[in-house]
Design a protein around this motif. Structure first.
Motif, PDB file in Angstrom:
ATOM      1  N   ASN A 185      -0.188   0.380   7.516  1.00 44.15           N
ATOM      2  CA  ASN A 185       0.294   1.012   5.776  1.00 44.15           C
ATOM      3  C   ASN A 185       1.352   1.708   6.334  1.00 44.15           C
ATOM      4  N   LEU A 224      -4.115   9.304  -0.843  1.00 42.91           N
ATOM      5  CA  LEU A 224      -4.103  10.787  -0.332  1.00 42.91           C
ATOM      6  C   LEU A 224      -4.404  11.627  -0.974  1.00 42.91           C
ATOM      7  N   TYR A 250       1.740   8.601   5.581  1.00 47.16           N
ATOM      8  CA  TYR A 250       0.410   7.817   5.918  1.00 47.16           C
ATOM      9  C   TYR A 250       0.162   8.171   7.743  1.00 47.16           C
ATOM     10  N   ALA A 268       0.516   5.771  -1.957  1.00 49.05           N
ATOM     11  CA  ALA A 268       0.193   6.402  -0.181  1.00 49.05           C
ATOM     12  C   ALA A 268       0.039   8.039  -0.888  1.00 49.05           C
ATOM     13  N   GLU A 270      -1.133  11.188   8.300  1.00 46.24           N
ATOM     14  CA  GLU A 270      -2.321  12.141   8.179  1.00 46.24           C
ATOM     15  C   GLU A 270      -3.584  11.303   8.808  1.00 46.24           C
ATOM     16  N   VAL A 271      -3.631   9.452   9.152  1.00 38.70           N
ATOM     17  CA  VAL A 271      -4.237   9.018  10.123  1.00 38.70           C
ATOM     18  C   VAL A 271      -4.438  10.041  11.538  1.00 38.70           C
ATOM     19  N   SER A 314       3.824   3.394   5.826  1.00 39.89           N
ATOM     20  CA  SER A 314       4.051   5.189   4.991  1.00 39.89           C
ATOM     21  C   SER A 314       4.163   5.730   6.553  1.00 39.89           C
ATOM     22  N   VAL A 321      -9.155   8.617   5.410  1.00 35.51           N
ATOM     23  CA  VAL A 321      -7.760   8.651   5.141  1.00 35.51           C
ATOM     24  C   VAL A 321      -8.093   7.076   4.302  1.00 35.51           C
ATOM     25  N   GLU A 322      -8.942   5.945   3.989  1.00 37.01           N
ATOM     26  CA  GLU A 322      -9.551   5.044   2.912  1.00 37.01           C
ATOM     27  C   GLU A 322     -10.322   5.183   1.971  1.00 37.01           C
ATOM     28  N   LYS A 336       0.499  -1.365  -0.144  1.00 33.94           N
ATOM     29  CA  LYS A 336      -0.191  -0.413  -0.609  1.00 33.94           C
ATOM     30  C   LYS A 336       0.883   1.650   0.097  1.00 33.94           C
ATOM     31  N   ALA A 337       1.985   1.364   0.749  1.00 31.78           N
ATOM     32  CA  ALA A 337       3.238   2.459   0.528  1.00 31.78           C
ATOM     33  C   ALA A 337       2.983   2.740  -1.073  1.00 31.78           C
TER      34      ALA A 337
END
Length: 391
Positions: free
Chosen positions: A208, A14, A213, A10, A216-217, A210, A90-91, A6-7
């Motif tokens: 994730n 995002l 990420y 990202a 952001e979360v 990153s 975020v997702e 998933k990185a």
């Protein structure tokens, strides 16, 4: 979506600018007093009643995951609805663009970009679904992609998927299943305390890989924590983890609009009832014999069973068997969410208990009231209130 794969996405998934605008809107709503939210202090496993920008069923799924987590990850503490909501934001922007049914099913399904190496969404390395089960979860796609509101990879879901709404299946396109799976994945399989910043960051990084990420979360988690604390209200649920699990189970049945059925329900869930004199009838017609549902004590027995506690089947026996009794004189202030509330035509006697509900806080209870209604939330009936019971 989880894992190193998933990185790669990202940067494409995002949206910092959109997130910043939404953040300003949400903070403004709080300052104007237009949000109705109930929450505990940050880091405590409280739940909230409503938050602007989060669909009610998604919020219910986050609350339910927090309440259910002690049963499936007993060595994990510090999980909060705000952390799950931050990941959902975020997702998938809280499953934006899809409809969410009361049982959590999401339509249309939520898919991430195909990991075909095309560069779209930041992916440069093809990833494939290698099993029929992966392809089935992924809508038949050859290339892998993240699925559902919490964006799990198919292989990750197969290894970790949870049944959050107790319907016997684990579905990544179901809000309750996805939220509980996210909670358990963040916890891992070892002892964890997500109230500790270092363990919290490690858990999100595992979800994730990153740092952007993670940041952001955490930004969204802080925002939701502030929203929850802004009213200074008590948690919508609270008390013990057992009480939270009881309330969460009752709320699931309410969300599913399970009907009242005299004699119906028990530890196994709703069932056919029967008619006994006038009971179970509506306008002279016996409804219970062909209605799968709960009566009042069947609902409370089921909800407690979901929390791992066996209680008696009838309201009077549940009153008699409660290890801790809260007298009527203590009022509702003496109750905690998850306590049973009892009703009698002679409240001071402790006899003739004819109804039971599940206290959820704020003077409210969830109960199966009578034939012709569904499981519902309403104010505690003070006129016939006979006290509470705590297991």
């Amino acid at each position: 979506m989880t894992g190193n794969q998933k990185a790669l996405l990202a940067g494409g998934l995002l949206a910092p600018f959109i997130g910043f605008v939404l953040l300003l809107v949400m903070i403004a709503a709080v300052l104007n007093g237009s949000m109705s939210a109930q929450a505990g202090q940050a880091g405590q496993p409280g739940t909230v009643a409503s938050v602007a920008g989060i669909p009610p069923v998604m919020l219910n799924a986050y609350n339910n995951a927090v309440a259910t987590l002690p049963k499936v990850r007993p060595n994990c503490t510090g999980m909060t609805w705000s952390l799950l909501a931050a990941i959902g934001e975020v997702e998938s922007t809280q499953a934006s663009g899809s409809s969410i049914a009361a049982n959590g099913d999401i339509t249309p399904p939520i898919w991430g970009p195909l990991l075909d190496g095309s560069g779209i969404g930041g992916n440069t390395t093809p990833m494939y679904n290698t099993t029929d089960e992966e392809r089935q979860l992924d809508g038949g796609s050859t290339y892998a992609r993240a699925i559902g509101p919490m964006q799990f990879m198919p292989a990750t879901w197969i290894s970790n998927g949870q049944d959050g709404n107790s319907d016997g299946t684990s579905n990544p396109q179901n809000a309750f299943d996805a939220a509980l799976t996210t909670a358990t994945y963040l916890c891992g399989t070892k002892a964890a305390d997500l109230s500790r910043p270092d363990q919290l960051r490690s858990a999100i990084l595992r979800y994730n890989h990153s740092q952007a990420y993670v940041d952001e979360v955490l930004k969204w988690k802080t925002t939701y924590d502030q929203i929850g604390q802004s009213t200074g209200a008590l948690p919508a649920t609270g008390g013990s983890a057992r009480g939270q699990a009881v309330v969460a189970a009752a709320r699931r049945e309410m969300a599913l609009n399970i009907p009242y059925s005299w004699g119906g329900g028990g530890t196994g869930g709703p069932s056919l009832g029967f008619c006994d004199g006038k009971n179970g009838r509506l306008n002279g017609v016996c409804l219970a014999s062909h209605t799968v549902g709960f009566d009042c004590s069947g609902l409370s027995q089921y909800a407690y069973g979901q929390a791992g506690v066996t209680i008696a089947r009838t309201a009077q026996a549940q009153y008699d068997g409660a290890p801790t009794r809260i007298p009527p004189s203590a009022g509702l202030a003496g109750l905690q969410p998850g306590d049973l509330v009892f009703f009698s035509l002679n409240p001071g006697s402790g006899r003739g208990i004819h109804h039971v509900g599940i206290y959820v806080g704020g003077g409210q209870m969830i109960n199966a009231a009578h034939t012709g209604t569904n499981v519902r939330q309403e104010p505690v009936w003070m006129k016939s209130y006979a006290g509470g019971g705590r297991y």
